[in-house]
Design a protein around this motif. Structure first.
Motif, mmCIF file in Angstrom:
data_model
loop_
_atom_site.group_PDB
_atom_site.id
_atom_site.type_symbol
_atom_site.label_atom_id
_atom_site.label_comp_id
_atom_site.label_asym_id
_atom_site.label_seq_id
_atom_site.Cartn_x
_atom_site.Cartn_y
_atom_site.Cartn_z
ATOM 1 N N ALA A 76 119.860 -45.919 96.370
ATOM 2 C CA ALA A 76 118.976 -45.490 96.350
ATOM 3 C C ALA A 76 117.764 -44.625 96.618
ATOM 4 C CB ALA A 76 118.601 -45.170 94.724
ATOM 5 N N ALA A 77 117.341 -45.822 97.687
ATOM 6 C CA ALA A 77 115.872 -45.907 98.493
ATOM 7 C C ALA A 77 116.614 -45.206 99.989
ATOM 8 C CB ALA A 77 115.754 -47.212 98.981
ATOM 9 N N LEU A 78 117.850 -45.593 99.831
ATOM 10 C CA LEU A 78 118.262 -44.795 101.473
ATOM 11 C C LEU A 78 119.331 -43.703 101.481
ATOM 12 C CD1 LEU A 78 120.501 -48.335 102.346
ATOM 13 C CD2 LEU A 78 118.307 -47.478 103.541
ATOM 14 N N ALA A 79 118.918 -43.688 100.470
ATOM 15 C CA ALA A 79 119.908 -42.129 100.505
ATOM 16 C C ALA A 79 118.748 -40.047 99.993
ATOM 17 C CB ALA A 79 120.280 -41.963 98.646
ATOM 18 N N HIS A 80 116.929 -41.132 99.220
ATOM 19 C CA HIS A 80 115.956 -40.669 99.822
ATOM 20 C C HIS A 80 115.289 -40.616 100.870
ATOM 21 C CE1 HIS A 80 112.059 -39.370 97.971
ATOM 22 N NE2 HIS A 80 112.678 -39.218 97.232
ATOM 23 N N ALA A 81 115.331 -41.914 101.451
ATOM 24 C CA ALA A 81 114.887 -41.632 103.184
ATOM 25 C C ALA A 81 115.656 -40.762 103.734
ATOM 26 C CB ALA A 81 115.260 -43.048 103.126
ATOM 27 N N ARG A 82 116.746 -40.786 103.394
ATOM 28 C CA ARG A 82 117.575 -39.731 104.213
ATOM 29 C C ARG A 82 117.402 -38.145 104.190
ATOM 30 N NH1 ARG A 82 124.422 -40.869 104.850
ATOM 31 N NH2 ARG A 82 124.581 -42.703 106.425
ATOM 32 N N LEU A 83 116.865 -38.161 103.070
ATOM 33 C CA LEU A 83 116.839 -37.046 101.751
ATOM 34 C C LEU A 83 115.427 -36.395 102.917
ATOM 35 C CD1 LEU A 83 117.559 -36.761 98.955
ATOM 36 C CD2 LEU A 83 119.143 -35.103 100.256
ATOM 37 N N HIS A 84 114.863 -36.954 103.789
ATOM 38 C CA HIS A 84 113.484 -36.386 104.221
ATOM 39 C C HIS A 84 113.846 -36.267 106.180
ATOM 40 C CE1 HIS A 84 110.431 -37.144 101.296
ATOM 41 N NE2 HIS A 84 111.365 -38.058 101.113
ATOM 42 N N ARG A 85 114.995 -36.747 106.220
ATOM 43 C CA ARG A 85 114.685 -36.153 108.545
ATOM 44 C C ARG A 85 115.928 -35.032 107.988
ATOM 45 N NH1 ARG A 85 115.383 -40.584 110.824
ATOM 46 N NH2 ARG A 85 117.527 -39.719 112.480
ATOM 47 N N ALA A 86 115.548 -34.072 109.141
ATOM 48 C CA ALA A 86 115.407 -32.892 109.397
ATOM 49 C C ALA A 86 117.441 -32.695 109.265
ATOM 50 C CB ALA A 86 116.194 -32.697 111.094
ATOM 51 N N ASP A 87 118.621 -34.280 109.631
ATOM 52 C CA ASP A 87 119.417 -33.827 109.122
ATOM 53 C C ASP A 87 119.765 -35.222 108.107
ATOM 54 O OD1 ASP A 87 122.234 -34.004 108.770
ATOM 55 O OD2 ASP A 87 122.411 -34.393 111.146
ATOM 56 N N ALA A 88 120.199 -34.348 106.921
ATOM 57 C CA ALA A 88 119.757 -35.534 105.713
ATOM 58 C C ALA A 88 121.288 -36.092 105.672
ATOM 59 C CB ALA A 88 119.866 -34.576 104.492
ATOM 60 N N ALA A 89 122.594 -35.695 106.925
ATOM 61 C CA ALA A 89 123.557 -37.128 106.437
ATOM 62 C C ALA A 89 123.317 -37.902 107.920
ATOM 63 C CB ALA A 89 124.614 -35.814 106.790
ATOM 64 N N ALA A 90 122.292 -37.463 108.447
ATOM 65 C CA ALA A 90 122.046 -38.751 109.392
ATOM 66 C C ALA A 90 122.182 -39.856 109.115
ATOM 67 C CB ALA A 90 121.115 -38.293 110.960
ATOM 68 N N PRO A 91 122.131 -40.988 109.511
ATOM 69 C CA PRO A 91 122.242 -42.436 108.876
ATOM 70 C C PRO A 91 120.201 -42.010 109.537
ATOM 71 C CG PRO A 91 123.664 -42.808 110.456
ATOM 72 C CD PRO A 91 123.623 -40.815 110.968
#
Length: 254
Positions: free
Chosen positions: A222-237
């Motif tokens: 859940a933490a990793l998925a939520h952190a990705r949502l804060h990136r310009a590309d939400a699918a990017a690692p």
């Protein structure tokens, strides 16, 4: 390894003649690792005895999500989910066909409950009306996932487990379904160009509060998925430093 029904459609190239079970298992886990390279750092926070189970369980959830939401044609995914219903029902009776069952089937978990939730997941391919409808579409599966994780990881269980699983499922749906995952209400309000961004912002704001009662693997996912949502590309690692920091906080329920 036995095959049956639509197994040929349900499996990737890992489930082809000539591959040993161990190779096929490694292929499914490798496919999940390729989508989540952050796990190479995050898995260090998982108790060693749970790491193999966590990997196989994550790979299974990815297979189910891809079947439900991937591709333009719904029919292949429906067949795969139907095959998985039979497979999971077999697990509770001591039978297995899928390579992931090498690790998971021997675990005393409510696989029948998970199987019963899959028809609802197939229906969740329909575009949600709004955010509440999106959560409603996955809550049945999230509840079944939480019950399995109580058994797999000796977690305490509770509402937080369901909320965390729901958040992960909605993120997985965004990855697999793309624009089709965005609720119609946001499309009407923000237009085609802004609807995806508006949905990502809503998913960021709706992060469930972390709880120590939730299993460590689920807190990390859940933490990793939520952190990705804060990136310009939400699918990017996440970059390594961010992945490690996120995993450290997630493991501690922060």
């Amino acid at each position: 390894m036995r095959r049956g029904g639509v197994a040929g459609d349900a499996m990737s190239q890992a489930d082809t003649p000539g591959l040993h079970d161990e190779d096929a298992l490694a292929s499914f886990i490798g496919k999940w690792r390729a989508r989540w390279p952050e796990w190479a750092l995050a898995e260090g926070f998982v108790p060693p005895a749970q790491r193999e189970t966590a990997l196989a369980w994550a790979a299974l959830q990815q297979e189910l999500g891809d079947a439900a939401w991937g591709g333009r044609d719904a029919r292949p995914g429906e067949l795969k989910l139907g095959w998985w219903v039979e497979e999971l029902q077999g697990w509770k009776q001591g039978r297995r066909r899928h390579p992931l069952g090498q690790v998971l089937q021997r675990q005393s978990a409510p696989w029948g409950t998970l199987a019963a939730a899959l028809p609802e997941l197939a229906e969740a391919r329909e575009r949600p009306l709004d955010g509440d409808d999106a959560h409603r579409q996955v809550v049945g599966l999230a509840t079944a996932i939480a019950a399995v994780e109580v058994a797999l990881f000796q977690a305490e269980g509770g509402l937080g487990d369901v909320e965390a699983a729901s958040a992960c499922l909605l993120y997985a749906r965004l990855l697999a379904g793309g624009e089709a995952a965005v609720p119609l209400a946001l499309l009407a309000r923000a237009g085609e160009s802004g609807a995806r961004g508006a949905w990502i912002a809503e998913l960021r704001q709706g992060r469930p509060a972390p709880t120590a009662a939730t299993s460590v693997p689920r807190r990390l996912w859940a933490a990793l998925a939520h952190a990705r949502l804060h990136r310009a590309d939400a699918a990017a690692p996440l970059p390594p430093w961010r992945a490690l920091w996120t995993a450290w906080r997630g493991a501690r329920g922060r």
